[in-house]
Write a protein that holds these residues in place. Sequence first.
Motif, PDB file in Angstrom:
ATOM      1  N   ALA A 172     -11.590   7.071  -8.695  1.00 19.50           N
ATOM      2  CA  ALA A 172     -10.577   6.527  -7.792  1.00 19.50           C
ATOM      3  C   ALA A 172     -11.036   6.610  -6.338  1.00 19.50           C
ATOM      4  CB  ALA A 172      -9.251   7.267  -7.974  1.00 19.50           C
ATOM      5  N   VAL A 173     -11.603   7.756  -5.967  1.00 19.49           N
ATOM      6  CA  VAL A 173     -12.035   7.948  -4.580  1.00 19.49           C
ATOM      7  C   VAL A 173     -13.326   7.168  -4.322  1.00 19.49           C
ATOM      8  CG1 VAL A 173     -12.748   9.675  -2.864  1.00 19.49           C
ATOM      9  CG2 VAL A 173     -10.946  10.221  -4.497  1.00 19.49           C
ATOM     10  N   ASP A 174     -14.055   6.847  -5.408  1.00 18.68           N
ATOM     11  CA  ASP A 174     -15.350   6.182  -5.315  1.00 18.68           C
ATOM     12  C   ASP A 174     -16.337   7.105  -4.599  1.00 18.68           C
ATOM     13  OD1 ASP A 174     -17.242   4.272  -5.677  1.00 18.68           O
ATOM     14  OD2 ASP A 174     -16.654   3.049  -3.954  1.00 18.68           O
TER      15      ASP A 174
ATOM     16  N   GLU B 266      -3.610   5.429   3.812  1.00 21.17           N
ATOM     17  CA  GLU B 266      -5.076   5.430   3.829  1.00 21.17           C
ATOM     18  C   GLU B 266      -5.636   5.594   2.410  1.00 21.17           C
ATOM     19  OE1 GLU B 266      -7.002   8.864   5.603  1.00 21.17           O
ATOM     20  OE2 GLU B 266      -5.281  10.155   5.202  1.00 21.17           O
ATOM     21  N   ALA B 267      -4.805   6.078   1.474  1.00 21.51           N
ATOM     22  CA  ALA B 267      -5.270   6.290   0.098  1.00 21.51           C
ATOM     23  C   ALA B 267      -4.919   5.119  -0.818  1.00 21.51           C
ATOM     24  CB  ALA B 267      -4.683   7.580  -0.460  1.00 21.51           C
ATOM     25  N   ALA B 268      -4.386   4.037  -0.225  1.00 24.61           N
ATOM     26  CA  ALA B 268      -3.894   2.925  -1.056  1.00 24.61           C
ATOM     27  C   ALA B 268      -4.998   2.364  -1.952  1.00 24.61           C
ATOM     28  CB  ALA B 268      -3.317   1.827  -0.161  1.00 24.61           C
ATOM     29  N   GLU B 269      -6.210   2.250  -1.411  1.00 25.31           N
ATOM     30  CA  GLU B 269      -7.300   1.668  -2.190  1.00 25.31           C
ATOM     31  C   GLU B 269      -7.633   2.551  -3.397  1.00 25.31           C
ATOM     32  OE1 GLU B 269     -11.482   0.252  -0.908  1.00 25.31           O
ATOM     33  OE2 GLU B 269     -10.144   0.075   0.839  1.00 25.31           O
ATOM     34  N   ALA B 270      -7.708   3.844  -3.153  1.00 22.26           N
ATOM     35  CA  ALA B 270      -7.990   4.779  -4.246  1.00 22.26           C
ATOM     36  C   ALA B 270      -6.870   4.730  -5.280  1.00 22.26           C
ATOM     37  CB  ALA B 270      -8.157   6.197  -3.701  1.00 22.26           C
ATOM     38  N   CYS B 271      -5.634   4.659  -4.815  1.00 25.81           N
ATOM     39  CA  CYS B 271      -4.492   4.571  -5.733  1.00 25.81           C
ATOM     40  C   CYS B 271      -4.593   3.299  -6.569  1.00 25.81           C
ATOM     41  CB  CYS B 271      -3.172   4.579  -4.965  1.00 25.81           C
ATOM     42  SG  CYS B 271      -2.730   6.189  -4.291  1.00 25.81           S
TER      43      CYS B 271
ATOM     44  N   VAL C  39     -11.454  12.870   2.118  1.00 23.22           N
ATOM     45  CA  VAL C  39     -11.484  12.859   0.656  1.00 23.22           C
ATOM     46  C   VAL C  39     -10.381  13.783   0.122  1.00 23.22           C
ATOM     47  CG1 VAL C  39     -12.837  13.396  -1.403  1.00 23.22           C
ATOM     48  CG2 VAL C  39     -13.943  12.331   0.572  1.00 23.22           C
ATOM     49  N   ALA C  40     -10.223  14.937   0.751  1.00 18.95           N
ATOM     50  CA  ALA C  40      -9.176  15.879   0.320  1.00 18.95           C
ATOM     51  C   ALA C  40      -7.796  15.240   0.440  1.00 18.95           C
ATOM     52  CB  ALA C  40      -9.251  17.152   1.168  1.00 18.95           C
ATOM     53  N   ARG C  41      -7.564  14.531   1.532  1.00 17.06           N
ATOM     54  CA  ARG C  41      -6.256  13.873   1.710  1.00 17.06           C
ATOM     55  C   ARG C  41      -6.034  12.816   0.638  1.00 17.06           C
ATOM     56  NH1 ARG C  41      -7.457  13.861   7.271  1.00 17.06           N
ATOM     57  NH2 ARG C  41      -7.881  11.625   7.263  1.00 17.06           N
ATOM     58  N   THR C  42      -7.123  12.071   0.311  1.00 20.94           N
ATOM     59  CA  THR C  42      -6.978  11.050  -0.729  1.00 20.94           C
ATOM     60  C   THR C  42      -6.643  11.699  -2.080  1.00 20.94           C
ATOM     61  OG1 THR C  42      -8.552   9.650   0.440  1.00 20.94           O
ATOM     62  CG2 THR C  42      -8.109   9.101  -1.853  1.00 20.94           C
TER      63      THR C  42
ATOM     64  N   ASP D 213       0.813  -1.222   0.000  1.00 17.25           N
ATOM     65  CA  ASP D 213       0.000   0.000   0.000  1.00 17.25           C
ATOM     66  C   ASP D 213       0.846   1.271   0.000  1.00 17.25           C
ATOM     67  OD1 ASP D 213       0.954  -0.431   2.474  1.00 17.25           O
ATOM     68  OD2 ASP D 213      -0.928  -0.183   3.550  1.00 17.25           O
ATOM     69  N   ARG D 214       2.094   1.147  -0.427  1.00 13.87           N
ATOM     70  CA  ARG D 214       2.954   2.325  -0.582  1.00 13.87           C
ATOM     71  C   ARG D 214       3.000   2.692  -2.050  1.00 13.87           C
ATOM     72  NH1 ARG D 214       7.406   0.981  -0.771  1.00 13.87           N
ATOM     73  NH2 ARG D 214       8.809   2.718  -0.849  1.00 13.87           N
ATOM     74  N   TYR D 215       2.372   3.760  -2.424  1.00 15.83           N
ATOM     75  CA  TYR D 215       2.393   4.188  -3.820  1.00 15.83           C
ATOM     76  C   TYR D 215       3.283   5.410  -3.986  1.00 15.83           C
ATOM     77  CZ  TYR D 215      -1.336   1.117  -5.380  1.00 15.83           C
ATOM     78  OH  TYR D 215      -2.061   0.015  -5.736  1.00 15.83           O
ATOM     79  N   PHE D 216       4.101   5.398  -5.030  1.00  9.97           N
ATOM     80  CA  PHE D 216       4.880   6.601  -5.336  1.00  9.97           C
ATOM     81  C   PHE D 216       4.882   6.817  -6.836  1.00  9.97           C
ATOM     82  CE2 PHE D 216       7.646   2.952  -4.623  1.00  9.97           C
ATOM     83  CZ  PHE D 216       8.257   2.837  -5.863  1.00  9.97           C
TER      84      PHE D 216
END
Lengths: 252, 205, 205
Positions: free
Chosen positions: C44-46, B86-91, C21-24, A124-127
Motif C-alpha cells: 500500500a505504501v509502495d 496525504e495517505a489517500a493514494e496508499a489507501c 511513512v509512519a503517518r501513512t 481522498d477521504r477514507y474512513f
Amino acid sequence: MSSAARDLELDLDAFEGPFDLLLTLVLKEQLEPAEIDMAAIVVAFVQHLAERDEIDLDACGEFLVLISALLELKARQLFPEEGAELAELEPEEAAEELARRLAEYRRMKEAAVWLRERLAAERDRYFRLGPAPLAPRAERRLAPQEPALLATALAGLATPPPKVSLSHMALRFPPVGQFLERFRAVLRRRRVFDFDGEVASLPRIEQAVAFLALLELRKNGEVALAQAAPFGPIRVARTERERMNAWTVRSA
Amino acid sequence: MDRPLRLISAETIAGTPIDAVARTIEALLVVASQPLSVEELATAVDDETERIETALGLVRERHAEGRSGIVLERVAGGYAFRAAREAAEACARLFERPVERGLSQAALETLAIVAYLGPVSRPEIARIRGVAADSTVAALVERGLVAEAGRENAPGGAVRYRVTPLFERVFGLDTLAELPRLDDLGGEPDAIRERLLAVAEARAS
Amino acid sequence: MDRPLRLISAETIAGTPIDAVARTIEALLVVASQPLSVEELATAVDDETERIETALGLVRERHAEGRSGIVLERVAGGYAFRAAREAAEACARLFERPVERGLSQAALETLAIVAYLGPVSRPEIARIRGVAADSTVAALVERGLVAEAGRENAPGGAVRYRVTPLFERVFGLDTLAELPRLDDLGGEPDAIRERLLAVAEARAS
C-alpha cells in the motif's frame, strides 16, 4: 404504412432492439412500460429523422400515436390512483400541477449534480466501514415483544391494494385505411369539414389514428389543411384537381 | 441548574486530567464503527459535555492533517477518525470504495430525492423521476446508503425509505441540513409554469 | 522483476521521509477492518518491508499505553489499533447497548413471514414484502432471531430460514403453535402463503 418508426433501433437500459419488438413485449406484458425511458426513445427517433433528407410524415404520425399510447400506459402504471384526481383538474390547475412536478424533478436533478461534485471532492477521504478489528462485540438486547405484533404485520401484508381498472387501456388501433375512406366519403358530400367536430365522439386513440389518416390525405394532395391558431380547430378542404387524379387512378 | 453542575465538574476536573479524557476519546473513536456524538462520548466517558468538548479540542489538535495519519472529522452528527488526505493514494491501493463506485445518474437522483424528501416510497420516487425506481432503490439499500423506514399509512401501504448515516459519511455531511436549500436549486419554475399555462389557455379557448 | 522494482523504491526512499511513512501506516490502520501484515502495508505504501518495519517502530512509540488512547497491537494477521487499557471502562459503556424497545416495520414483517411460513427463503420473503430481503434477513440472523434451515429442494437451492429459540423467548412463546391465529387467513401455512403471494402480485402490478 411506412415502417420507419417501427424499425427504429433502440438501445435503452431496459431494452435493446427494434421499436416494434419493444411494443410487442409491452403488449404481451413481458416488459413494464414503467421501466422504459420514453425520452430516450423520442431522442432516438429524432436522431433517426435527422439522418434522413426529407421528413417522413407517415413515420412521424405513426410514431406520435405509438409513443403517446406508451406514455399513457406508463403514466397509468406509475400513478394508478391519480387518473381520476387529475381528470377533475381544470386546465389551469393541471398546468400548475405539472409545472410543480417538473420544477421538483429539475431541483432533484441539480441536487444529484451537487452530490456528484461532493463525491468527487471527497474522493481522498477514507474512513473505516466496518467494526474495528480489535473492538469489543456489542450485544443487542431486545425487550419482550407481543406476539400480536406479528399477527398485525402479517395481516398488513395480506391487505390487498386498492383495485385499479386498466380495462379501457386495451390498445386497439383501428386501421388508418378506415379513416381514409371515411374522410373521402365526407369530402364527396362536402367541400370543407371540421376535423375536430368529425372525430369529437371518438376515443382518444382513434382520434390519433384519424389524425394520421388526415396527414396521409394531405401528403397525397387530396386535402388542404388550415388552422387559425395553435390548438384551434383544423379545417379540412378538398383540393379539386388532386382529388380528380386520385379518383381516376382509383377507378382505373 | 448552573451552580451545582459547575461544582461537580470542578471535582471531576480534579479527578481526571483533561488530557486523560482526550486519550479516552481517542480510544473510543478508534473502536467505534459509527461517528460518536458529544452526548454518546459524554455517556461513555462518564463526564460532562463541556469537558468532552474541551478534550475534543485537544484530540483535534493532535490529529490534524500533516501532523498525524489519523484525522479527527466532524461528520454525520458526530466525530470519527479517518485517514489523512496525504495517505489517500496508499489507501486507494489497499481498500476498495465499493459504496460509492459507479453511482449512476439514476442512483444519484434517487439519493437526492430520498435525502430531501425522505421518508419517501418507491412510487413517489418514480413519480418524480418518471421511471420505475425498484432496482435503483434495491441497489442503494444493498450499498447501505438508503434504508427502509416503515410503510406509508400502514396496512398495504408502500415501503418508505430514508438515507443512512453512511450516506452522510460518504458525502462528508455533518447533517442533512448541509445539503443545498431546495429553493436554491432548479432555476426558474415560474418560466415552466408560464409556458404550460399558455398551452392550457390556448387549449381551453 | 526484482531489479526495476528495487530501483523505483530506492527513489521513493529519497522522496519520502520515514516519518511520513509512519503517518501513512497510521492512516491505513485506522481505516482497515482487518489487521494488516507488513507485506500489505509495504504494497500500500509502495515501499520496502524494512522501511515499513522501521516506520512501525515509530508508530508503536507514538501509540503506546499511557501516551495515547490508541495502541498499536501485534496480532496473528499483522498489526491493528486497539483502545488503550485505561479506556477499558469507557469502551465497555460504549458497547453496552441499551435494551431496545421495539423492532422496525421491516424486521417485524420479515419475522412474521418466517415465523408463520418458515422455513422460507429470502426470494420468497422479498416477493411477499415487495422489497429486497437481503439486508433485513442478514440483520435478523446477526441478532439471533432467525437462523438458516437448509436449502430449498436439492443442493443449489436458495437458503431457507426459520425463527430461533431466542425469537420464542423474546415473544414469550413456548412453541410456534402458540402464534396468534389470523381469523382472516386461517391456520394453514400453505393457505397463508398463497394469499400473501396473491396480494403481493396485485400490489406489484
